[in-house]
Design an enzyme around this catalytic site. Structure first.
Site, PDB file in Angstrom:
ATOM      1  N   ALA A  20      19.077 -49.681  39.094  1.00  0.00           N
ATOM      2  CA  ALA A  20      19.113 -49.655  37.623  1.00  0.00           C
ATOM      3  C   ALA A  20      18.799 -51.047  37.096  1.00  0.00           C
ATOM      4  O   ALA A  20      18.890 -52.038  37.827  1.00  0.00           O
ATOM      5  CB  ALA A  20      20.495 -49.224  37.139  1.00  0.00           C
ATOM      6  N   TYR A  26      20.016 -50.162  26.549  1.00  0.00           N
ATOM      7  CA  TYR A  26      20.568 -49.790  27.865  1.00  0.00           C
ATOM      8  C   TYR A  26      21.161 -48.379  27.808  1.00  0.00           C
ATOM      9  O   TYR A  26      20.834 -47.520  28.625  1.00  0.00           O
ATOM     10  CB  TYR A  26      21.630 -50.815  28.285  1.00  0.00           C
ATOM     11  CG  TYR A  26      22.373 -50.475  29.554  1.00  0.00           C
ATOM     12  CD1 TYR A  26      21.750 -50.551  30.792  1.00  0.00           C
ATOM     13  CD2 TYR A  26      23.714 -50.083  29.510  1.00  0.00           C
ATOM     14  CE1 TYR A  26      22.439 -50.243  31.963  1.00  0.00           C
ATOM     15  CE2 TYR A  26      24.411 -49.771  30.671  1.00  0.00           C
ATOM     16  CZ  TYR A  26      23.775 -49.853  31.890  1.00  0.00           C
ATOM     17  OH  TYR A  26      24.463 -49.549  33.049  1.00  0.00           O
TER      18      TYR A  26
HETATM   19  N1  LIG Z   1      27.703 -52.887  36.528  1.00  0.00           N
HETATM   20  C1  LIG Z   1      28.399 -52.204  35.626  1.00  0.00           C
HETATM   21  O1  LIG Z   1      29.341 -52.713  34.986  1.00  0.00           O
HETATM   22  C2  LIG Z   1      28.067 -50.761  35.371  1.00  0.00           C
HETATM   23  C3  LIG Z   1      28.780 -50.078  34.382  1.00  0.00           C
HETATM   24  C4  LIG Z   1      28.464 -48.727  34.152  1.00  0.00           C
HETATM   25  C5  LIG Z   1      27.484 -48.100  34.900  1.00  0.00           C
HETATM   26  N2  LIG Z   1      26.790 -48.806  35.825  1.00  0.00           N
HETATM   27  C6  LIG Z   1      25.735 -48.110  36.576  1.00  0.00           C
HETATM   28  O2  LIG Z   1      26.130 -48.068  37.942  1.00  0.00           O
HETATM   29  C7  LIG Z   1      24.969 -48.128  38.778  1.00  0.00           C
HETATM   30  C8  LIG Z   1      25.154 -49.201  39.830  1.00  0.00           C
HETATM   31  O3  LIG Z   1      25.341 -50.446  39.153  1.00  0.00           O
HETATM   32  P1  LIG Z   1      25.461 -51.815  39.958  1.00  0.00           P
HETATM   33  O4  LIG Z   1      26.389 -52.692  39.187  1.00  0.00           O
HETATM   34  O5  LIG Z   1      25.704 -51.538  41.393  1.00  0.00           O
HETATM   35  O6  LIG Z   1      23.982 -52.365  39.750  1.00  0.00           O
HETATM   36  P2  LIG Z   1      23.332 -53.730  40.324  1.00  0.00           P
HETATM   37  O7  LIG Z   1      24.326 -54.464  41.137  1.00  0.00           O
HETATM   38  O8  LIG Z   1      22.675 -54.376  39.159  1.00  0.00           O
HETATM   39  O9  LIG Z   1      22.230 -53.153  41.328  1.00  0.00           O
HETATM   40  C9  LIG Z   1      21.082 -52.509  40.889  1.00  0.00           C
HETATM   41  C10 LIG Z   1      20.066 -52.593  42.015  1.00  0.00           C
HETATM   42  O10 LIG Z   1      18.886 -51.903  41.593  1.00  0.00           O
HETATM   43  C11 LIG Z   1      17.766 -52.692  41.987  1.00  0.00           C
HETATM   44  N3  LIG Z   1      16.594 -52.347  41.178  1.00  0.00           N
HETATM   45  C12 LIG Z   1      16.282 -52.752  39.931  1.00  0.00           C
HETATM   46  N4  LIG Z   1      15.095 -52.242  39.556  1.00  0.00           N
HETATM   47  C13 LIG Z   1      14.656 -51.483  40.593  1.00  0.00           C
HETATM   48  C14 LIG Z   1      13.485 -50.691  40.809  1.00  0.00           C
HETATM   49  N5  LIG Z   1      12.531 -50.592  39.887  1.00  0.00           N
HETATM   50  N6  LIG Z   1      13.363 -50.045  41.994  1.00  0.00           N
HETATM   51  C15 LIG Z   1      14.301 -50.157  42.947  1.00  0.00           C
HETATM   52  N7  LIG Z   1      15.429 -50.892  42.790  1.00  0.00           N
HETATM   53  C16 LIG Z   1      15.598 -51.547  41.636  1.00  0.00           C
HETATM   54  C17 LIG Z   1      18.246 -54.104  41.761  1.00  0.00           C
HETATM   55  O11 LIG Z   1      17.409 -55.015  42.418  1.00  0.00           O
HETATM   56  P3  LIG Z   1      17.242 -56.495  41.814  1.00  0.00           P
HETATM   57  O12 LIG Z   1      18.586 -57.123  41.903  1.00  0.00           O
HETATM   58  O13 LIG Z   1      16.186 -57.088  42.665  1.00  0.00           O
HETATM   59  O14 LIG Z   1      16.805 -56.290  40.376  1.00  0.00           O
HETATM   60  C18 LIG Z   1      19.650 -54.035  42.344  1.00  0.00           C
HETATM   61  O15 LIG Z   1      19.657 -54.230  43.742  1.00  0.00           O
HETATM   62  C19 LIG Z   1      23.769 -48.323  37.831  1.00  0.00           C
HETATM   63  O16 LIG Z   1      23.175 -47.075  37.584  1.00  0.00           O
HETATM   64  C20 LIG Z   1      24.410 -48.831  36.553  1.00  0.00           C
HETATM   65  O17 LIG Z   1      23.653 -48.489  35.408  1.00  0.00           O
HETATM   66  C21 LIG Z   1      27.064 -50.119  36.097  1.00  0.00           C
END
Ligand SMILES: NC(=O)c1ccc[n+]([C@@H]2O[C@H](COP(=O)([O-])OP(=O)(O)OC[C@H]3O[C@@H](n4cnc5c(N)ncnc54)[C@H](OP(=O)(O)O)[C@@H]3O)[C@@H](O)[C@H]2O)c1
Length: 277
Positions: free
Chosen positions: A61, A126
């Site tokens: 994401a 977002y």
């Molecule tokens: N973090 C929060 O507080 C939060 C809250 C609510 C919901 N969520 C949701 O929970 C899920 C997991 O979140 P997270 O915190 O684990 O996210 P994260 O740590 O930001 O990890 C997202 C991963 O996706 C990769 N990515 C980005 N663009 C991509 C693409 N085009 N193709 C393939 N990979 C790609 C990123 O790579 P790069 O690092 O190289 O960009 C990163 O490794 C997401 O769907 C997010 O929207 C998160």
């Protein structure tokens, strides 16, 4: 069973990998941006047709909420088209898809716990792109699990880590005390995903830890648990100008997990204590 995790280097991707690696019956394929950019439809079809997973878990994401306000096209590509591509390709080979969404699909203006049956009204790019991602995954693959989570922390950059780092160079820190949510450990979300998949319990699920707090209260708890003496001062949202508007109250109730007897999430303080150890 063959599982493909996309965005496997992110916080949730890493935790899922860790938990699934303990199960010798699982054949894991891990990809991040370098191996599979989920925004490129032909690459997604090609990869999935060769890999032939039973389940795709999309942890990829564009999660920088403020950057999404200015990089709108990229936000729609990653958060809407990416999940759509994966859902279509999964559907073609009869695979299931797990997709992760967010509390930002709600406006969060009322002081009320939000269930899966409440009205969505995202206020940010977002939130809008994530909501469209949910809709298109639902439309393009009936075998879907969509989990909305919030205030996520795990192995990676997150609020908890930022506060601990700030405490090293500041005698006092101002933290917003008028936004409420639920800090949620990736451990709990990963456990829920594994259970839902086991019983083919398809659908839309809210998935956060239990309880609620403000960012200020969360910081106080982090510092208490870590024995950090930096002073925490409460402040208002208005004191911190940000690109994206934050929901004031976005506490999710795991209502569908409750109704299906699958809510195995912990209280947020218990999960945080475990994480900080
Ligand atoms: N973090 C929060 O507080 C939060 C809250 C609510 C919901 N969520 C949701 O929970 C899920 C997991 O979140 P997270 O915190 O684990 O996210 P994260 O740590 O930001 O990890 C997202 C991963 O996706 C990769 N990515 C980005 N663009 C991509 C693409 N085009 N193709 C393939 N990979 C790609 C990123 O790579 P790069 O690092 O190289 O960009 C990163 O490794 C997401 O769907 C997010 O929207 C998160």
């Amino acid at each position: 069973m063959k599982i493909l995790i996309t965005g496997a280097n992110g916080q949730l991707g890493r935790e899922l990998t860790k938990q699934y690696k303990k199960d010798s019956n699982i054949d894991l394929t891990l990809t991040d941006m370098a191996q599979l950019d989920i925004t490129i439809v032909e690459d997604v079809y090609c990869f999935i047709n060769i890999c032939k997973p039973d389940i795709i878990i999309n942890c990829a994401a564009f999660t920088d909420v403020d950057k999404c306000e200015t990089e709108v096209d990229l936000a729609y590509k990653v958060n809407t088209l990416g999940p759509k591509n994966l859902a279509m390709a999964a559907n073609e080979i009869g695979a299931e898809i797990v997709h992760i969404s967010t509390d930002y699909v709600f406006a969060g203006t009322e002081h009320k716990q939000l269930t899966e049956f409440d009205f969505v009204n995202p206020q940010t790019i977002y939130g809008k792109t994530k909501l469209q991602g949910e809709i298109l995954v639902t439309r393009h693959n009936p075998k879907h699990y969509i989990l909305r989570t919030a205030w996520l922390y795990g192995d990676g950059n997150n609020f908890t880590r930022t506060m601990i780092n700030l405490s090293k160079t500041n005698a006092e820190i101002k933290v917003v005390n008028d936004q409420m949510g639920t800090p949620t450990s990736t451990v709990d979300v990963a456990r829920v995903i594994i259970e839902l998949v086991k019983y083919k319990n398809y659908g839309l699920f809210h998935c956060t830890c239990k309880g609620e707090c403000t960012w200020y209260e969360l910081t106080k708890e982090i510092f208490r648990l870590k024995g950090i003496n930096t002073k925490v001062l409460p402040c208002s949202t208005e004191e911190f100008a940000r690109e994206a508007k934050r929901p004031k109250f976005s506490v999710l109730r795991n209502y569908m997990l409750e109704l299906t007897g699958s809510d195995i999430t912990r209280n947020w303080q218990v999960a945080l204590d475990d994480y900080l150890k």
